[in-house]
Design a protein around this motif. Structure first.
Motif, PDB file in Angstrom:
ATOM      1  N   PHE A   1      -2.732   9.377  -1.279  1.00  0.00           N
ATOM      2  CA  PHE A   1      -3.755  10.131  -0.540  1.00  0.00           C
ATOM      3  C   PHE A   1      -5.092  10.102  -1.280  1.00  0.00           C
ATOM      4  N   GLN A   2      -5.067  10.208  -2.614  1.00  0.00           N
ATOM      5  CA  GLN A   2      -6.326  10.197  -3.370  1.00  0.00           C
ATOM      6  C   GLN A   2      -7.060   8.877  -3.228  1.00  0.00           C
ATOM      7  N   GLU A   3      -6.291   7.767  -3.159  1.00  0.00           N
ATOM      8  CA  GLU A   3      -6.910   6.444  -3.085  1.00  0.00           C
ATOM      9  C   GLU A   3      -7.289   6.039  -1.670  1.00  0.00           C
ATOM     10  N   ALA A   4      -6.944   6.868  -0.676  1.00  0.00           N
ATOM     11  CA  ALA A   4      -7.201   6.513   0.722  1.00  0.00           C
ATOM     12  C   ALA A   4      -8.679   6.194   0.992  1.00  0.00           C
ATOM     13  N   PRO A   5      -9.649   6.986   0.469  1.00  0.00           N
ATOM     14  CA  PRO A   5     -11.060   6.617   0.691  1.00  0.00           C
ATOM     15  C   PRO A   5     -11.408   5.257   0.112  1.00  0.00           C
ATOM     16  N   LEU A   6     -10.759   4.884  -1.001  1.00  0.00           N
ATOM     17  CA  LEU A   6     -11.028   3.587  -1.617  1.00  0.00           C
ATOM     18  C   LEU A   6     -10.468   2.458  -0.756  1.00  0.00           C
ATOM     19  N   ALA A   7      -9.317   2.703  -0.111  1.00  0.00           N
ATOM     20  CA  ALA A   7      -8.750   1.713   0.809  1.00  0.00           C
ATOM     21  C   ALA A   7      -9.656   1.542   2.030  1.00  0.00           C
ATOM     22  N   PHE A   8     -10.163   2.645   2.535  1.00  0.00           N
ATOM     23  CA  PHE A   8     -11.075   2.622   3.680  1.00  0.00           C
ATOM     24  C   PHE A   8     -12.322   1.802   3.344  1.00  0.00           C
TER      25      PHE A   8
ATOM     26  N   PHE B   1     -23.395  -0.504  -0.400  1.00  0.00           N
ATOM     27  CA  PHE B   1     -23.442   0.306   0.808  1.00  0.00           C
ATOM     28  C   PHE B   1     -22.865   1.682   0.517  1.00  0.00           C
ATOM     29  N   GLU B   2     -23.152   2.622   1.404  1.00  0.00           N
ATOM     30  CA  GLU B   2     -22.614   3.976   1.280  1.00  0.00           C
ATOM     31  C   GLU B   2     -21.276   4.067   1.999  1.00  0.00           C
ATOM     32  N   GLY B   3     -20.240   4.392   1.241  1.00  0.00           N
ATOM     33  CA  GLY B   3     -18.916   4.547   1.828  1.00  0.00           C
ATOM     34  C   GLY B   3     -18.473   5.999   1.770  1.00  0.00           C
ATOM     35  N   VAL B   4     -17.267   6.273   2.245  1.00  0.00           N
ATOM     36  CA  VAL B   4     -16.773   7.651   2.192  1.00  0.00           C
ATOM     37  C   VAL B   4     -16.393   8.045   0.761  1.00  0.00           C
ATOM     38  N   SER B   5     -16.248   7.044  -0.127  1.00  0.00           N
ATOM     39  CA  SER B   5     -15.948   7.338  -1.531  1.00  0.00           C
ATOM     40  C   SER B   5     -17.206   7.390  -2.389  1.00  0.00           C
ATOM     41  N   GLY B   6     -18.361   7.190  -1.767  1.00  0.00           N
ATOM     42  CA  GLY B   6     -19.621   7.175  -2.508  1.00  0.00           C
ATOM     43  C   GLY B   6     -20.297   5.823  -2.354  1.00  0.00           C
ATOM     44  N   HIS B   7     -21.267   5.552  -3.216  1.00  0.00           N
ATOM     45  CA  HIS B   7     -21.981   4.276  -3.153  1.00  0.00           C
ATOM     46  C   HIS B   7     -21.080   3.174  -3.694  1.00  0.00           C
ATOM     47  N   VAL B   8     -20.900   2.115  -2.904  1.00  0.00           N
ATOM     48  CA  VAL B   8     -20.013   1.018  -3.285  1.00  0.00           C
ATOM     49  C   VAL B   8     -20.843  -0.135  -3.834  1.00  0.00           C
ATOM     50  N   VAL B   9     -20.615  -0.445  -5.109  1.00  0.00           N
ATOM     51  CA  VAL B   9     -21.272  -1.574  -5.762  1.00  0.00           C
ATOM     52  C   VAL B   9     -20.345  -2.054  -6.874  1.00  0.00           C
ATOM     53  N   PHE B  10     -20.325  -3.368  -7.122  1.00  0.00           N
ATOM     54  CA  PHE B  10     -19.426  -3.949  -8.121  1.00  0.00           C
ATOM     55  C   PHE B  10     -20.217  -4.426  -9.328  1.00  0.00           C
ATOM     56  N   ASP B  11     -19.592  -4.308 -10.523  1.00  0.00           N
ATOM     57  CA  ASP B  11     -20.247  -4.820 -11.728  1.00  0.00           C
ATOM     58  C   ASP B  11     -19.927  -6.305 -11.901  1.00  0.00           C
ATOM     59  N   ALA B  12     -20.337  -6.882 -13.027  1.00  0.00           N
ATOM     60  CA  ALA B  12     -20.169  -8.324 -13.247  1.00  0.00           C
ATOM     61  C   ALA B  12     -18.710  -8.743 -13.311  1.00  0.00           C
ATOM     62  N   GLN B  13     -17.823  -7.797 -13.616  1.00  0.00           N
ATOM     63  CA  GLN B  13     -16.390  -8.101 -13.696  1.00  0.00           C
ATOM     64  C   GLN B  13     -15.655  -7.790 -12.382  1.00  0.00           C
ATOM     65  N   GLY B  14     -16.405  -7.424 -11.347  1.00  0.00           N
ATOM     66  CA  GLY B  14     -15.795  -7.141 -10.056  1.00  0.00           C
ATOM     67  C   GLY B  14     -15.245  -5.740  -9.924  1.00  0.00           C
TER      68      GLY B  14
ATOM     69  N   GLY C   1       0.787  -1.229   0.000  1.00  0.00           N
ATOM     70  CA  GLY C   1       0.000   0.000   0.000  1.00  0.00           C
ATOM     71  C   GLY C   1       0.809   1.263   0.000  1.00  0.00           C
ATOM     72  N   GLY C   2       0.123   2.411  -0.115  1.00  0.00           N
ATOM     73  CA  GLY C   2       0.751   3.721  -0.126  1.00  0.00           C
ATOM     74  C   GLY C   2       0.853   4.304   1.262  1.00  0.00           C
ATOM     75  N   GLN C   3       1.467   5.470   1.368  1.00  0.00           N
ATOM     76  CA  GLN C   3       1.692   6.114   2.657  1.00  0.00           C
ATOM     77  C   GLN C   3       0.383   6.471   3.345  1.00  0.00           C
ATOM     78  N   ALA C   4      -0.646   6.807   2.557  1.00  0.00           N
ATOM     79  CA  ALA C   4      -1.934   7.188   3.139  1.00  0.00           C
ATOM     80  C   ALA C   4      -2.914   6.030   3.188  1.00  0.00           C
ATOM     81  N   CYS C   5      -2.751   5.044   2.303  1.00  0.00           N
ATOM     82  CA  CYS C   5      -3.740   3.973   2.215  1.00  0.00           C
ATOM     83  C   CYS C   5      -3.679   3.019   3.405  1.00  0.00           C
ATOM     84  N   MET C   6      -2.477   2.704   3.864  1.00  0.00           N
ATOM     85  CA  MET C   6      -2.369   1.782   5.003  1.00  0.00           C
ATOM     86  C   MET C   6      -2.980   2.375   6.267  1.00  0.00           C
ATOM     87  N   PRO C   7      -2.685   3.655   6.629  1.00  0.00           N
ATOM     88  CA  PRO C   7      -3.375   4.243   7.786  1.00  0.00           C
ATOM     89  C   PRO C   7      -4.884   4.299   7.610  1.00  0.00           C
ATOM     90  N   SER C   8      -5.333   4.545   6.381  1.00  0.00           N
ATOM     91  CA  SER C   8      -6.765   4.586   6.098  1.00  0.00           C
ATOM     92  C   SER C   8      -7.398   3.222   6.336  1.00  0.00           C
TER      93      SER C   8
END
Length: 444
Positions: A288-295, A342-355, A7-14
């Protein structure tokens, strides 16, 4: 439970912050505690392979792998099925990872890079463009993205008239764009190459009111002002060349004030993350930009594991019964992740057929040297939210090609009569001279 995390410097703490919240909840996995075992692969597939081996052959048994970069995810996700492991990535955007035959257990909270393409096509249609050009850096992620774009524009009745690529030096490719009259240009390259491209754009004058450039939106806001020894253009040159370009960027932080499954708004999440980072400058903090996605990746995993407890219990099984030869528990976790919503800090989290994650796209335009939001596009709902604040050098979007018009030109009758008289006199004088020469042809 545990996972491997390059992970990145911000993603692991997230991610650790998400784990602490999950482990503190009595309604999610009450009889379990999630543990994060993390290593830094430095986005090196070779290093990732070594770390994957170390993770798999040391205790405790791992239940999910969570890689970051696309190159690392490719290696990990292709191998993971041999150990019946789910792979959940927070930072992989390569379109190649959407291949379910090759990566059958792969999910990601980071959308695929192809998610930009529906937005681009929607903007082409909005501005009545039916002819575009492309220039790309020759890497797998951009080639796959461009192949997807080519298919989408073809379905929309839009032509790609020029397709240029380069490896390290874009000079020839940019000259070819100018020579072939490219007007609406989609550029796919990393930030360092973007500076090289626009230095050549300045030299070829491939900017201004006749041209529109579409770029990726995840560059630093001041990317064109950064001094780069690889180019010989000034900051003023670069600022002039990039003015007015349009960017598309995946929305990685929910713009709405919504309390999601973590009971945090996106702004509260940012505040808590900055506190964990000790006040470091976000622009200088990797990932840092990807931190919400890691969370949200950790929350997606926790909710999926929580959803599998009851079905497994009904069959007399438990999560701790998992081992690398156990396909049944993997299938239950797969089904639970596949139906995540579900609603996450990055927005609504849902996966398509390819994951791959479905998300909204932010559209920005560089106006006066700074980026301005001009709209959002939700490709799943095909909904364009437009702010009507786009600015054009020629007061309107330019044409996508040189326009050729056939028009009748009417002459003044007085001018026509005058020219006819003089032409008649000239003809008459010519006849007189010719007759004189013939009649006196024998006179020396």
């Amino acid at each position: 439970m545990s996972g491997g995390w390059p992970g990145g410097q911000a993603c692991m703490p997230s991610a650790q912050m998400a784990l602490d919240l999950v482990n503190g909840r009595s309604d999610i996995l009450p009889d379990y505690e999630l543990e994060l075992i993390h290593f830094d692969s430095m986005c090196d597939p070779g290093e990732a392979t070594k770390l994957l081996y170390d993770l798999l052959y040391t205790e405790p048994i791992k239940i999910v792998l969570m890689p970051g970069c696309s190159g690392v995810s490719t290696i990990v996700a292709e191998a993971a099925r041999m150990w019946n492991l789910i792979v959940l990535s927070y930072g992989s955007s390569s379109p190649a990872l959407s291949n379910r035959q090759r990566f059958p257990t792969f999910f990601r909270t980071h959308p695929s890079a192809t998610l930009h393409n529906p937005t681009r096509v929607r903007l082409f249609k909005k501005w009545n463009w039916s002819r575009i050009a492309t220039i790309q850096q020759t890497t797998e992620v951009f080639t796959s993205t461009l192949d997807d774009l080519e298919q989408r524009v073809k379905e929309a009745g839009i032509e790609i008239s020029v397709r240029q690529s380069f490896l390290t030096d874009p000079a020839v490719a940019v000259k070819n764009l100018k020579r072939q009259d490219a007007r609406i240009i989609v550029g796919l390259f990393y930030e360092t190459e973007a500076r090289k491209v626009f230095c050549e754009v300045f030299k070829e004058k491939l900017y201004g009111k006749k041209y529109v450039w579409f770029l990726i939106g995840w560059y630093a806001d001041n990317w064109f002002k950064i001094k780069d020894p690889a180019i010989n253009c000034t900051v003023e040159n670069m600022t002039e060349a990039v003015e007015g370009h349009v960017t598309t960027e995946i929305v990685m932080l929910n713009p709405e004030t919504v309390r999601g499954v973590s009971n945090m708004t996106s702004q509260e999440f940012l505040g808590a993350l900055m506190s964990r980072l000790g006040g470091k400058n976000p622009e200088e903090t990797g990932g840092f930009q990807e931190a919400p996605l890691a969370f949200d990746a950790v929350w997606a995993l926790a909710l999926a594991l929580n959803k599998t407890v009851a079905p497994l219990k009904a069959r007399g099984r438990r999560l701790e019964d998992f081992n690398y030869n156990n396909h049944d528990i993997t299938s239950e976790i797969y089904r639970a992740l596949n139906t995540s919503s579900f609603e996450g800090v990055s927005g609504h989290v849902v996966f398509d057929a390819q994951g791959s994650r479905m998300a909204m796209t932010l559209i920005e335009q560089l106006q006066g040297g700074s980026y301005k939001k001009i709209g959002y596009y939700d490709s799943s709902q095909r909904n364009l939210s437009w702010f009507n604040n786009d600015v054009w050098i020629g007061d309107k979007p330019p044409a996508d090609r040189t326009v050729v018009r056939e028009e009748y030109r009417l002459l003044s009758q007085k001018l026509f009569a005058a020219v006819s008289v003089f032409a008649g006199l000239g003809i008459l004088l010519g006849i007189v001279c010719l007759t004189f020469n013939i009649y006196n042809g024998n006179v020396r």
